[in-house]
Design an enzyme around this catalytic site. Sequence first.
Site, PDB file in Angstrom:
ATOM      1  N   PRO A  12     -53.043   8.382  -8.987  1.00 31.46           N
ATOM      2  CA  PRO A  12     -53.013   9.845  -8.971  1.00 31.46           C
ATOM      3  C   PRO A  12     -52.555  10.515 -10.263  1.00 31.46           C
ATOM      4  O   PRO A  12     -52.598  11.746 -10.358  1.00 31.46           O
ATOM      5  CB  PRO A  12     -51.992  10.128  -7.871  1.00 31.46           C
ATOM      6  N   THR A  13     -52.088   9.739 -11.263  1.00 29.65           N
ATOM      7  CA  THR A  13     -51.456  10.389 -12.412  1.00 29.65           C
ATOM      8  C   THR A  13     -52.483  10.841 -13.453  1.00 29.65           C
ATOM      9  O   THR A  13     -53.637  10.412 -13.432  1.00 29.65           O
ATOM     10  CB  THR A  13     -50.464   9.428 -13.121  1.00 29.65           C
ATOM     11  N   CYS A  14     -52.018  11.691 -14.384  1.00 29.78           N
ATOM     12  CA  CYS A  14     -52.911  12.228 -15.419  1.00 29.78           C
ATOM     13  C   CYS A  14     -52.991  11.282 -16.609  1.00 29.78           C
ATOM     14  O   CYS A  14     -52.999  11.721 -17.758  1.00 29.78           O
ATOM     15  CB  CYS A  14     -52.401  13.585 -15.882  1.00 29.78           C
ATOM     16  N   ASP A  15     -52.979   9.997 -16.372  1.00 23.92           N
ATOM     17  CA  ASP A  15     -53.127   9.023 -17.448  1.00 23.92           C
ATOM     18  C   ASP A  15     -54.400   8.249 -17.180  1.00 23.92           C
ATOM     19  O   ASP A  15     -54.570   7.694 -16.085  1.00 23.92           O
ATOM     20  CB  ASP A  15     -51.915   8.082 -17.461  1.00 23.92           C
ATOM     21  N   ASN A  50     -45.205  11.839 -14.234  1.00 25.63           N
ATOM     22  CA  ASN A  50     -45.947  12.993 -13.676  1.00 25.63           C
ATOM     23  C   ASN A  50     -45.200  13.659 -12.523  1.00 25.63           C
ATOM     24  O   ASN A  50     -45.780  14.374 -11.713  1.00 25.63           O
ATOM     25  CB  ASN A  50     -47.335  12.591 -13.154  1.00 25.63           C
TER      26      ASN A  50
END
Length: 384
Positions: free
Chosen positions: A330-333, A374
Amino acid sequence: MTERIREFLRNRREDGPCVVVDLDVVRDNYSKFARALPDTRVFYAVKANPAPEVLKLLADLGSCFDTASVVEIELALAAGATPDRISFGNTIKKERDIARALEIGVRLYAVDCEAEVEKVARAAATAGVAASEVKVFCRILCDGAGAEWPLSRKFGCVPEMAVDVLEHAVRQGLEAYGVSFHVGSQQGNTEAWDQALGSASAIFRECADRGIHLSMVNLGGGFPTKYLKTIPQVEAYGESIFRALSKHFGNRIPETIIEPGRGMVGNAGIIEAEVVLVSKKSRDEGEVRWVYLDIGKFGGLAETMDESIRYPIRTERDDDHMAPCVLAGPTCDSADVLYEKEPYPLPVSLEIGDKVLIEGTGAYTTTYSAVAFNGFPPLKSYVI
Ligand code: PLP
């Protein structure tokens, strides 16, 4: 999944992804190791899952502990282990941490070069402990062939160098206690110990020629847990190791220890996670389905790095038609993708909000989970 975990998940108040560890499975694993290798002491590798309940159970069952840091030593002590049941098995230690461990009473240390030997000797002087009371074992390189998570290169010296390292320990007044190796984690080949034991016996002989009498071989970890592929039973590992010990040491088999981590706790844990998004993306190769979970590489599934560990994933729609998808966290990476090189088959009907169960996640998950990347909290862990 055990009935106990099923029951726990039915009753839990939902609050994000969590891992549930069933102590009955850990107890069963411990007795299987004890039966399969009856003359070998078990040093549980704390790094695999340091939950206090797991450590307490294993301490009560008589296990010893392989630790990588002072914090892990303190966890093992808090669980009821005495210092004589703890080894400091990391070959990369700060001198002040060695001194602290010595003050606590730990007397067994891994080394793989002369500089580390010297740190142990200096730390003994700092801690006011007689060097002769401190035992060191030298870790040798193992190529990790056959393992899904090899530990090669970073740890251990070539077998020829080990004799010099152990002789250096003797020169420093320490006790040269033995040899260790790790055949690579999730080792599917029951014969993988043979070659390393051949090297170990050669080191024993060469040390004896120099008047140094070693006592112990540390057989390391590597015992697998069940993911997607079938794995050999622990008994098969025990038999193969015993054969290799007899082949290389004849009737003078040394004291042995094992350091199981994954094989002790992997199959005891299950992660429950949730589908956050299902989307279709156009790519050169056509339309690709992406499934995003509320757990990813930074939430505890770091061992999907290189896609080396493939966890079994179950859903309530597993009777439906299955199709491969890219599975992501789910993270923005953008590195937070679990399976893409080899897409993962999941039901085509999978929807946002569906629960997924990720099996075999009792080892190397909670401790890999970031504290707040995050803003996502670390993986919750329940031990039942
Ligand atoms: N012993 C040492 C020194 C290790 O570094 C590890 C894992 O990294 C283990 C034991 C546990 O290995 P496994 O989980 O494959 O049993």
